[in-house]
Design a protein around this motif. Structure first.
Motif, PDB file in Angstrom:
ATOM      1  N   ASP B 516       0.818  -1.214   0.000  1.00  0.00           N
ATOM      2  CA  ASP B 516       0.000   0.000   0.000  1.00  0.00           C
ATOM      3  C   ASP B 516       0.847   1.258   0.000  1.00  0.00           C
ATOM      4  N   TYR B 517       2.071   1.131   0.500  1.00  0.00           N
ATOM      5  CA  TYR B 517       2.944   2.294   0.518  1.00  0.00           C
ATOM      6  C   TYR B 517       3.274   2.741  -0.899  1.00  0.00           C
ATOM      7  N   PHE B 518       3.353   1.775  -1.807  1.00  0.00           N
ATOM      8  CA  PHE B 518       3.744   2.123  -3.166  1.00  0.00           C
ATOM      9  C   PHE B 518       2.564   2.268  -4.119  1.00  0.00           C
ATOM     10  N   GLU B 519       1.646   1.371  -4.012  1.00  0.00           N
ATOM     11  CA  GLU B 519       0.629   1.263  -5.053  1.00  0.00           C
ATOM     12  C   GLU B 519      -0.580   0.558  -4.463  1.00  0.00           C
ATOM     13  N   GLU B 520      -1.751   0.851  -4.993  1.00  0.00           N
ATOM     14  CA  GLU B 520      -2.944   0.175  -4.487  1.00  0.00           C
ATOM     15  C   GLU B 520      -3.009  -1.273  -4.969  1.00  0.00           C
ATOM     16  N   GLY B 521      -4.003  -1.975  -4.479  1.00  0.00           N
ATOM     17  CA  GLY B 521      -4.210  -3.345  -4.922  1.00  0.00           C
ATOM     18  C   GLY B 521      -4.664  -3.379  -6.383  1.00  0.00           C
TER      19      GLY B 521
END
Lengths: 727, 727
Positions: B516-521
């Motif tokens: 979640d820190y980088f990109e959503e699911g």
């Protein structure tokens, strides 16, 4: 229109309702519910707005830490109970064995039997004394109490430290005393108390405040943690973390919250893992985590070739459960009427212990599930160890499931079933801490296996009577407690095999349907006997006739936004009304129009305001006076002082109090025409305590509380109106 | 105060948003939500009041029957897909094998390879054509669509019969075509379509009305059944009935309903049982129900002695998932921009199929998880059968979990991981029906096992690299889809061992946090790319600043209780507003005071009224005219005609319509000062579509809809306001 045949409860509301195993104390302390809807007053909103994103992250992390701690401590307690029971039972066996060796030469076997009964009674006496005299609420399995708490009913002292201590000591005594009880049920209560304690960061009983987790000192947050604690308890008891989560959801959840569920699951996992780990260390095999939970059923093979053959259970399954519940219901009424003095309760418990000891000594040797293929001396029951002492009833369940065909004589099983059935029924409701899960499983497993081996049933395609025992155990337990979803999952997890899911589910469903036809579930019976305003998850289906207008209480006592202190004190002191929430209204300047709703304030908030003397005149005179903060409310939580303890002088009575900052300015409201199911849905989904009924100009016309909803109930003749105590 | 930096989505709202794998079609058909709050108008209440208790019992029983049917049919479909894939794959292998035998003598091995690629491409072409040309919504795994549906977003054609047919045929083609996809994800969509179809008792596509289950023809009931269908799909795919229930709850539930959950569980159980039974019959071993689900992980031993050793995964776990998602995000944007014509989509799918065939042919023999201890001919990959053909990727996952140490060379695993990673990433989002679960598990299992066997990591206390593979698979899957609760339970059920629960949970949690820190699911990315107004389960934590006044849409178009037909037609035809719910107000007799709220009426209801010409004047003139009933609304559900198709003459425009009977007289309301989290909670908990904001005299000041809430979103810089298309 409504068949208000008034199926009156046991106690007309003008009589002081007696207590059953201490579920409630008396009228003064009842009538409280928990607030699962935040009072979003100005103080609250200011605090929330001051908080940065980082602050919320920290809060979230501390929630996780608390849940981890809850799981850990609950697991430890389960471990402690397990080990203590093992040690005490071992000690008891040792003493009796010494005695037999001394006296057998002289032929005094009966002395040994008496010693056996006396030792058991002594254990039970200790357990009964601490429950009956010190903390009656710790009696029983605790599941009805936790159900009520999670439902929003405030039961005094249910989550206190003292309750936990008595509960743990009590359950150790009653299991070590050889009563027909389990130690699994009380784990749920223990987990809940742990959760309530840890999450508050202080102990009011010990007068220690660790100044942590202060944010969590309100009903909303506390309830969430108590759900996690109950789940951790289930998880520790049965090694069923998913079942624990579902138990909490089934009993507590109204509003589904993903993060909360995930935290509950975390607590459950930690709990079962902790128990598993420490027991593996205790058993000198650290890291061998093969026994999650206090009980597990052992592994079954996956062959369920003839699923239809359990159909013969379907009729039997609910009947025996209903019979158990009906007997227990009558017994409980008898107890309420005649055995309500603590010393009588202790004596009854000792009597049961003595009878159980005698009966089990007599039947143990011959019938106590010892396969007839063994030969043994008539008193060898005391030393007989096909199963380790520490988990006698749990091991018996496993044996019934897994011993090879031919291990038991039908007569053995029949006698055992009948004896155990009546003993268990007599035992539940005694003033001792005790669970009903294991006895139910044992009874069910015995008659299940019996059905599996007697030759009258034509459908015995399963070669293995152990599977019959499993289905029987599920049926009996389901018939008694009537839990469905969570129980299925708990049993699936305990068997470790999803293949049995469908048969287990069908049996539990049938047990519920058949059982409900005759009698409610055991826990519901005990809840109902208390006249507790328990709000079920849905309104009765035929209640669209009713609207908020008929359901609500009116007239409503309301306050003005700026109200005279004297009026407030008088209203709060009025014991005949004893309201807990008051709508706040505002009149037009000219006072012509009726007053409009502008907020809702709680008794507890008013009491804090009075205690701190937040009066308009004083605020003007002393400019440096500290502004009341949310912290002041939290410090008083949850034991707000009674109004009688607050002294208000005659001068102060003439002061005014400005409620604007402290009231909830946006209470939920419904119009008068709203149907009962709609009111119910709103109330339940948001966990409300007060729902204001307004007319089309937003003027207060009534107030719906928990008791107004709990009154309606679907009986045999359609919708009925219960007469709840103190309505 | 709010950091309204407007992280604008891909498509400014003035442009027509292109479609991604057919999730939405265009502005005309968007902007609809589902009504999960019953419109309790007079017709509805009359019907409910007429119904006896027995009637409610019958309804309840038919709900159970429908759920049983849903489970049964979903299980059958899973079975059908499984068998068809096996047959087609077998056919493909057979043809190529014949060809090789014919040409190998002549040295024409490359011809066989080309044939192999062509066959695969042909299968994929068929799958891509039916998706791209006939039903684009059937593309992808279908999970984002079902998530949206259960959330309350109405996506056109998502639960139609045609979609189901294309989905089933498409997934068979893409799996048989050798794409790097799974058949598990599409099962969830299939289950949902089955549920939507069965529960309505009619097929609008086939124009057949069986006149049953008419009571269920409204969004509330239909959604409940679709939840059950999705759960049955999960259950069939993974043999995880409890996981299925939790998936439905995680995605759908707002208001916890015990009976509903229990029914969902029933559907799940039936589904996994049906699949299991029919597959056992197909495999000529009826009754041997040892394989619940399309995939299972095989049984692991219970030795988790060194749980800490998986810590090395904790950092890696989320990163690879986030990388996958980021790559797929860019790829999806590229596709939206340049590959939106159906023929291009088909060509891309064929290209991917050909590349996959070539790569797998090259690496299959050397690296495709075939233990190096075997020796084999360079092209033997085509005939190599250590695992049955029918479940190739599923079997590979099992092999990675259970093959003994030393079965794989590190290089093999490394090459395989990289190849598969990029192929899977390229494949997801193609215009084919395809799931991402199995590829994720396979990638994760490969790198997990790799970590388990390469010697640089110091913590390898587990002797068995298979456990590393399991943890890796969980980490990769969790990092991609970011489901937590349900995924943990699905994986626990698939491993059949609760002991792995805690490590699996920790890995999934870390994967989620890191990812979640980088990109959503992955699913959330695809949902977001559609600018779908998806309402998450909770308001962003820092949103107490906002109140209903800021959030709501205003001014609101409202109707009088008795309104002129012309006004209604004009308002409904106004495409610029395109509202779906209208407050109904009543003015005082003298008309001095502003109008007060007295109800809420929906566009669909107004359209039915217009269609049936329920005008006051007509009612007076023709006394025998049939009174409009709830049935008329149900018959029109769910495909209400557009306003343009209803002809209203000039005379009729001057008539009046009395809305009293048809409007919902008790809509939920909130005061203007209500904070956003409180609005959010009410909206979500009750599944609302319109929430009326009123002032302190009950006058309408605004309307909160799904889109008003979906706008607020917690970004890197605090609270952000999204610009949803068509706001």
């Amino acid at each position: 229109t409504v068949a208000s045949s008034a199926s009156s409860t046991l106690y007309p509301s003008d009589r002081d309702p007696p207590t059953v195993s201490g579920l409630v104390k008396g009228p003064a302390q009842r009538d409280h519910s928990l607030d699962y809807d935040n009072s979003e007053n100005q103080l609250f909103l200011e605090e929330e707005r001051r908080m940065s994103y980082l602050g919320f992250r920290c809060l979230e992390i501390s929630r996780w830490v608390v849940c981890g701690l809850i799981g850990f401590l609950t697991g430890l307690i389960a471990c402690f109970i397990d080990i203590m029971v093992e040690q005490l039972t071992g000690l008891k066996y040792y003493v009796v064995k010494e005695n037999i060796e001394k006296f057998t030469a002289g032929g005094g076997l009966s002395i040994s039997l008496i010693l056996w009964a006396v030792l058991n009674s002594a254990f039970v006496m200790v357990g009964a004394i601490i429950v009956a005299f010190f903390e009656p609420i710790a009696g029983g399995s605790g599941i009805p109490q936790i159900k009520c708490y999670l439902n929003g009913v405030k039961i005094p002292r249910v989550v206190r430290l003292k309750t936990l201590l008595v509960k743990v000591a009590g359950v150790i005594c009653s299991v070590a005393g050889g009563l027909v009880v389990g130690k699994e049920g009380p784990m749920i209560h223990s987990g809940a108390v742990v959760a309530a304690g840890v999450s508050q960061g202080r102990s009011t009983s010990l007068k220690r405040d660790f100044k942590i987790f202060e944010y969590f000192r309100r009903d909303t947050e506390k309830r969430d943690f108590v759900s996690a604690g109950a789940a951790a308890g289930v998880s520790a008891a049965f090694g069923a973390p998913v079942g624990g989560v579902l138990f909490s959801l089934e009993e507590a959840a109204s509003y589904w919250n993903q993060m909360l569920t995930w935290r509950i699951f975390f607590a459950s996992m930690i709990s079962t893992f902790t128990l598993n780990f420490f027991l593996s260390v205790y058993n000198k095999n650290p890291g061998e985590l093969s026994n999650p939970g206090l009980i597990n059923f052992g592994s079954f093979d996956r062959n369920v070739r003839s699923l239809c053959s359990f159909c013969q259970f379907l009729t039997a399954s609910g009947l025996l459960g209903a019979l158990f519940n009906a007997l227990n219901y009558w017994l409980t009424i008898f107890r309420i009427r005649y055995i309500h003095r603590p010393c009588l309760q202790v004596m009854e418990a000792m009597l049961v212990a003595a009878v159980t000891a005698t009966v089990s000594a007599r039947t143990h040797a011959r019938t106590h599930l010892i396969p007839p293929c063994f030969t043994f001396h008539c008193i060898s029951f005391l030393f007989f160890r096909p199963f380790p002492v520490r988990s006698l009833p749990e091991k018996s369940v496993q044996n019934l499931f897994h011993n090879p065909p031919g291990s038991y004589h039908p007569l053995t099983l029949g006698v055992f079933t009948i004896t155990y059935f009546f003993l268990a029924c007599w035992t539940y409701g005694l003033a001792v801490s005790a669970g009903v899960f294991i006895p139910s499983l044992l009874i069910g497993a015995a008659w299940g296996r019996l059905i599996g081996i007697i030759p009258v049933f034509p459908l015995q395609i399963w070669a293995d009577p152990g599977k019959y025992a499993l289905i029987g155990a599920a049926a009996q337990l389901g018939g008694i407690v009537r839990m469905t979803l969570s129980l299925t999952v708990i049993l699936i997890e305990a068997t470790g095999n999803v293949t049995y899911g469908l048969p287990l589910m069908l049996v539990l469903m049938t047990a519920k349907i058949v059982g409900d036809y005759f009698e409610e579930g055991l826990y519901d019976i005990h809840i109902k006997l208390q006249s507790v305003p328990f709000v079920h998850s849905e309104a009765p289906p035929t209640s669209h006739w009713l609207t908020a207008r008929e359901v609500m209480s009116s007239p409503v006592t309301s306050f003005n936004r700026v109200e005279r202190v004297g009026t407030i004190v008088d209203l709060l002191s009025n014991t005949s009304t004893n309201h807990n929430g008051f709508p706040v209204v505002v009149s037009n300047a000219n006072g012509e129009e009726p007053a409009k709703l502008c907020g809702l304030i709680l008794r507890s908030q008013l009491i804090v305001l009075l205690k701190h003397k937040v009066f308009v005149e004083l605020a003007r005179s002393k400019l440096t006076r500290r502004k009341l903060q949310l912290k002041d409310f939290r410090d008083a939580y949850p034991r707000f002082p009674p109004i009688q303890s607050i002294h208000v002088s005659q001068d102060e009575r003439e002061c005014m109090m400005d409620l604007t900052e402290f009231m909830n300015p946006t209470p939920y409201t419904v119009p008068q025409e709203t149907s009962l199911p709609r009111v119910y849905k709103l109330f339940r989904a948001l966990g409300l305590r007060h729902l204001v009924v307004v007319d089309d100009s937003n003027r207060v016309v009534g107030l719906v509380t928990r008791k107004d909803l709990a009154r309606y109930h679907l009986g045999k003749h359609g919708l009925e109106e219960l007469q709840l105590a103190q309505t």
